[in-house]
Design a protein around this motif. Structure first.
Motif, PDB file in Angstrom:
ATOM      1  N   HIS A 170      31.687  36.899  42.425  1.00  0.00           N
ATOM      2  CA  HIS A 170      31.329  37.580  41.174  1.00  0.00           C
ATOM      3  C   HIS A 170      32.302  37.108  40.098  1.00  0.00           C
ATOM      4  CE1 HIS A 170      30.341  40.761  38.328  1.00  0.00           C
ATOM      5  NE2 HIS A 170      29.373  41.154  39.125  1.00  0.00           N
ATOM      6  N   ASP A 171      31.790  36.859  38.907  1.00  0.00           N
ATOM      7  CA  ASP A 171      32.662  36.363  37.835  1.00  0.00           C
ATOM      8  C   ASP A 171      33.600  37.432  37.298  1.00  0.00           C
ATOM      9  OD1 ASP A 171      31.597  33.860  37.951  1.00  0.00           O
ATOM     10  OD2 ASP A 171      30.122  34.217  36.364  1.00  0.00           O
ATOM     11  N   ALA A 172      33.148  38.679  37.278  1.00  0.00           N
ATOM     12  CA  ALA A 172      33.925  39.714  36.581  1.00  0.00           C
ATOM     13  C   ALA A 172      34.521  40.775  37.495  1.00  0.00           C
ATOM     14  CB  ALA A 172      33.038  40.385  35.531  1.00  0.00           C
ATOM     15  N   PHE A 173      33.886  41.013  38.645  1.00  0.00           N
ATOM     16  CA  PHE A 173      34.368  42.071  39.538  1.00  0.00           C
ATOM     17  C   PHE A 173      35.055  41.484  40.770  1.00  0.00           C
ATOM     18  CE2 PHE A 173      30.679  45.223  38.408  1.00  0.00           C
ATOM     19  CZ  PHE A 173      31.302  45.521  37.210  1.00  0.00           C
ATOM     20  N   ARG A 174      36.051  42.219  41.248  1.00  0.00           N
ATOM     21  CA  ARG A 174      36.592  41.999  42.589  1.00  0.00           C
ATOM     22  C   ARG A 174      36.206  43.254  43.370  1.00  0.00           C
ATOM     23  NH1 ARG A 174      41.551  40.990  41.153  1.00  0.00           N
ATOM     24  NH2 ARG A 174      41.762  38.754  41.488  1.00  0.00           N
ATOM     25  N   PHE A 175      35.825  43.070  44.638  1.00  0.00           N
ATOM     26  CA  PHE A 175      35.336  44.198  45.445  1.00  0.00           C
ATOM     27  C   PHE A 175      36.334  44.515  46.552  1.00  0.00           C
ATOM     28  CE2 PHE A 175      31.702  42.321  43.444  1.00  0.00           C
ATOM     29  CZ  PHE A 175      30.851  43.385  43.154  1.00  0.00           C
ATOM     30  N   TYR A 176      36.532  45.803  46.762  1.00  0.00           N
ATOM     31  CA  TYR A 176      37.511  46.264  47.745  1.00  0.00           C
ATOM     32  C   TYR A 176      36.852  47.251  48.703  1.00  0.00           C
ATOM     33  CZ  TYR A 176      40.620  44.841  43.880  1.00  0.00           C
ATOM     34  OH  TYR A 176      41.252  44.162  42.860  1.00  0.00           O
ATOM     35  N   GLU A 186      37.919  45.124  37.919  1.00  0.00           N
ATOM     36  CA  GLU A 186      37.887  43.837  37.229  1.00  0.00           C
ATOM     37  C   GLU A 186      38.600  42.721  38.022  1.00  0.00           C
ATOM     38  OE1 GLU A 186      35.877  44.703  35.305  1.00  0.00           O
ATOM     39  OE2 GLU A 186      36.420  46.464  34.150  1.00  0.00           O
ATOM     40  N   ARG A 187      38.014  41.513  37.954  1.00  0.00           N
ATOM     41  CA  ARG A 187      38.586  40.369  38.662  1.00  0.00           C
ATOM     42  C   ARG A 187      39.677  39.724  37.789  1.00  0.00           C
ATOM     43  NH1 ARG A 187      37.318  37.002  43.026  1.00  0.00           N
ATOM     44  NH2 ARG A 187      35.451  38.159  43.575  1.00  0.00           N
ATOM     45  N   VAL A 188      40.731  40.473  37.547  1.00  0.00           N
ATOM     46  CA  VAL A 188      41.848  39.945  36.756  1.00  0.00           C
ATOM     47  C   VAL A 188      42.737  39.120  37.675  1.00  0.00           C
ATOM     48  CG1 VAL A 188      41.826  41.770  35.008  1.00  0.00           C
ATOM     49  CG2 VAL A 188      43.067  42.143  37.144  1.00  0.00           C
ATOM     50  N   ALA A 189      43.693  38.405  37.086  1.00  0.00           N
ATOM     51  CA  ALA A 189      44.586  37.569  37.906  1.00  0.00           C
ATOM     52  C   ALA A 189      45.396  38.453  38.854  1.00  0.00           C
ATOM     53  CB  ALA A 189      45.512  36.781  36.998  1.00  0.00           C
ATOM     54  N   GLU A 190      45.849  37.841  39.963  1.00  0.00           N
ATOM     55  CA  GLU A 190      46.617  38.639  40.923  1.00  0.00           C
ATOM     56  C   GLU A 190      47.981  39.017  40.378  1.00  0.00           C
ATOM     57  OE1 GLU A 190      46.511  37.043  44.848  1.00  0.00           O
ATOM     58  OE2 GLU A 190      44.315  37.099  44.865  1.00  0.00           O
ATOM     59  N   VAL A 191      48.548  38.145  39.541  1.00  0.00           N
ATOM     60  CA  VAL A 191      49.833  38.476  38.904  1.00  0.00           C
ATOM     61  C   VAL A 191      49.744  38.149  37.414  1.00  0.00           C
ATOM     62  CG1 VAL A 191      51.327  38.128  40.913  1.00  0.00           C
ATOM     63  CG2 VAL A 191      50.765  36.189  39.450  1.00  0.00           C
ATOM     64  N   THR A 245      42.517  48.515  31.591  1.00  0.00           N
ATOM     65  CA  THR A 245      41.516  47.703  32.298  1.00  0.00           C
ATOM     66  C   THR A 245      42.110  46.770  33.342  1.00  0.00           C
ATOM     67  OG1 THR A 245      40.469  47.654  30.104  1.00  0.00           O
ATOM     68  CG2 THR A 245      39.407  46.394  31.824  1.00  0.00           C
ATOM     69  N   VAL A 246      43.340  46.318  33.104  1.00  0.00           N
ATOM     70  CA  VAL A 246      43.926  45.302  33.990  1.00  0.00           C
ATOM     71  C   VAL A 246      44.582  45.974  35.204  1.00  0.00           C
ATOM     72  CG1 VAL A 246      45.519  43.357  34.127  1.00  0.00           C
ATOM     73  CG2 VAL A 246      44.217  43.764  32.033  1.00  0.00           C
ATOM     74  N   LEU A 247      43.768  46.197  36.223  1.00  0.00           N
ATOM     75  CA  LEU A 247      44.244  46.798  37.462  1.00  0.00           C
ATOM     76  C   LEU A 247      44.279  45.682  38.504  1.00  0.00           C
ATOM     77  CD1 LEU A 247      44.947  49.186  39.332  1.00  0.00           C
ATOM     78  CD2 LEU A 247      42.498  49.652  39.527  1.00  0.00           C
ATOM     79  N   ARG A 248      45.472  45.232  38.835  1.00  0.00           N
ATOM     80  CA  ARG A 248      45.587  44.081  39.753  1.00  0.00           C
ATOM     81  C   ARG A 248      45.489  44.558  41.202  1.00  0.00           C
ATOM     82  NH1 ARG A 248      46.648  40.269  36.071  1.00  0.00           N
ATOM     83  NH2 ARG A 248      47.961  40.849  34.305  1.00  0.00           N
ATOM     84  N   PRO A 249      45.092  43.653  42.116  1.00  0.00           N
ATOM     85  CA  PRO A 249      44.872  44.071  43.511  1.00  0.00           C
ATOM     86  C   PRO A 249      46.091  44.757  44.128  1.00  0.00           C
ATOM     87  CG  PRO A 249      44.190  41.780  43.185  1.00  0.00           C
ATOM     88  CD  PRO A 249      44.741  42.239  41.883  1.00  0.00           C
ATOM     89  N   THR A 302      39.585  35.309  31.265  1.00  0.00           N
ATOM     90  CA  THR A 302      39.274  36.597  31.904  1.00  0.00           C
ATOM     91  C   THR A 302      40.352  37.626  31.576  1.00  0.00           C
ATOM     92  OG1 THR A 302      38.275  35.337  33.688  1.00  0.00           O
ATOM     93  CG2 THR A 302      38.682  37.655  34.121  1.00  0.00           C
ATOM     94  N   GLU A 303      41.608  37.191  31.658  1.00  0.00           N
ATOM     95  CA  GLU A 303      42.713  38.103  31.327  1.00  0.00           C
ATOM     96  C   GLU A 303      42.589  38.585  29.884  1.00  0.00           C
ATOM     97  OE1 GLU A 303      44.273  38.828  34.477  1.00  0.00           O
ATOM     98  OE2 GLU A 303      46.132  38.684  33.356  1.00  0.00           O
ATOM     99  N   ARG A 304      42.287  37.642  28.994  1.00  0.00           N
ATOM    100  CA  ARG A 304      42.202  37.988  27.561  1.00  0.00           C
ATOM    101  C   ARG A 304      41.062  38.964  27.309  1.00  0.00           C
ATOM    102  NH1 ARG A 304      43.681  32.354  24.511  1.00  0.00           N
ATOM    103  NH2 ARG A 304      45.318  31.784  25.976  1.00  0.00           N
ATOM    104  N   LEU A 305      39.921  38.696  27.964  1.00  0.00           N
ATOM    105  CA  LEU A 305      38.765  39.585  27.801  1.00  0.00           C
ATOM    106  C   LEU A 305      39.137  41.001  28.237  1.00  0.00           C
ATOM    107  CD1 LEU A 305      35.666  39.991  27.328  1.00  0.00           C
ATOM    108  CD2 LEU A 305      35.381  39.533  29.759  1.00  0.00           C
TER     109      LEU A 305
END
Ligand SMILES: C[S@@+](CC[C@H](N)C(=O)[O-])C[C@H]1O[C@@H](n2cnc3c(N)ncnc32)[C@H](O)[C@@H]1O
Length: 238
Positions: A228-234, A162-167, A202-206, A175-178
């Motif tokens: 991407h609005d919802a995903f961050r890719f690694y 998930e593309r959650v905030a970095e901190v 769900t909130v797994l930060r980078p 997005t954080e709330r969702l």
């Protein structure tokens, strides 16, 4: 909902299967269109890996494949590639096999009911993919260590989470709330069902994912420039 309330009373979890078929199928329906349309582009963000897969051969392990649509879409995007999907949920694997048969790709796509932490096939794969699932795993470090073992020396892991905030920030944005919402009703409780569990939610930060990847032995950790609005890719390199 009663099982969820009980889980929060006792600290135990709720098994993915106990969420019932609607939730499993909703998860599948949510991601299927983007797998069908974009999975080739996402993998192309790993140009060396994509070139190997386009060469007509190659093998991909799709870890935590759910009902199989990501595995099927990889096989479609890269004709000639073999894909092995695996998941710890028996009902998802049953559906995945049915989908691959119906879509006519079961000669190149197979599915295994297994805990990815115990995955076999050392040094066999050019690419290991994990879509929207690291945060659900009770033991993500063990699974990533297993994913690393599966890779050929020149292979890599592609993770979408998930593309959650970095901190952490308060108040969080939409997005954080969702994703905290999903966490409380689904991913956290689900991740706690299989004990012992690190209980990520769900909130797994980078930074947290990077530390799991390093602990699992990966030397390379790169955030990919995929919009991407919802995903961050690694990308993880062994
Ligand atoms: C949110 S679903 C994502 C499914 C699929 N990748 C998708 O994007 O639709 C998370 C999946 O992770 C699987 N999972 C969790 N822990 C696992 C493990 N240790 N080994 C294999 N699969 C696992 C669950 O069974 C579930 O199917």
């Amino acid at each position: 909902m009663p099982a969820l309330l009980e889980a929060y009373r006792t600290g135990e979890g709720v098994d993915w299967a106990d969420y019932g078929p609607d939730v499993i199928e909703a998860q599948a329906a949510l991601n299927r269109p983007q797998f069908a349309n974009y999975i080739g582009d996402w993998i192309s963000a790993l140009p060396d890996i994509a070139a190997k897969l386009r060469g007509g051969g190659g093998r991909v392990a799709d870890v935590a494949c759910g009902t199989g649509w990501s595995s099927i879409s990889i096989a479609r995007a890269f004709p000639g590639v073999k894909v092995d999907g695996l998941d710890i949920d028996a009902g998802s694997i049953e559906r995945a096999r049915m989908h691959a048969g119906r879509e006519g790709v079961d000669d190149r796509v197979s599915f295994l009911f297994a805990d990815a932490a115990d995955a076999e096939g050392e040094g066999r794969y050019d690419l290991v993919t994990i879509f929207e699932a690291v945060h659900d795993m009770a033991q993500p470090t063990m699974v990533l260590a297993a994913a690393r073992r599966l890779l050929k020396p020149s292979g890599a892991v592609l993770i979408a989470d998930e593309r959650v905030a970095e901190v952490f920030t308060a108040p969080g944005d939409d997005t954080e709330r969702l994703f905290y919402g999903y966490s409380v009703v689904s991913c956290l409780a689900n991740g706690l069902a299989d004990q012992p569990s690190v209980g990520t939610g769900t909130v797994l930060r980078p930074a947290a994912l990077e530390s799991i990847a390093r602990e699992a032995g990966f030397s390379g950790f790169t955030i990919l420039p995929i919009k991407h609005d919802a995903f961050r890719f690694y990308r993880l390199d062994p």
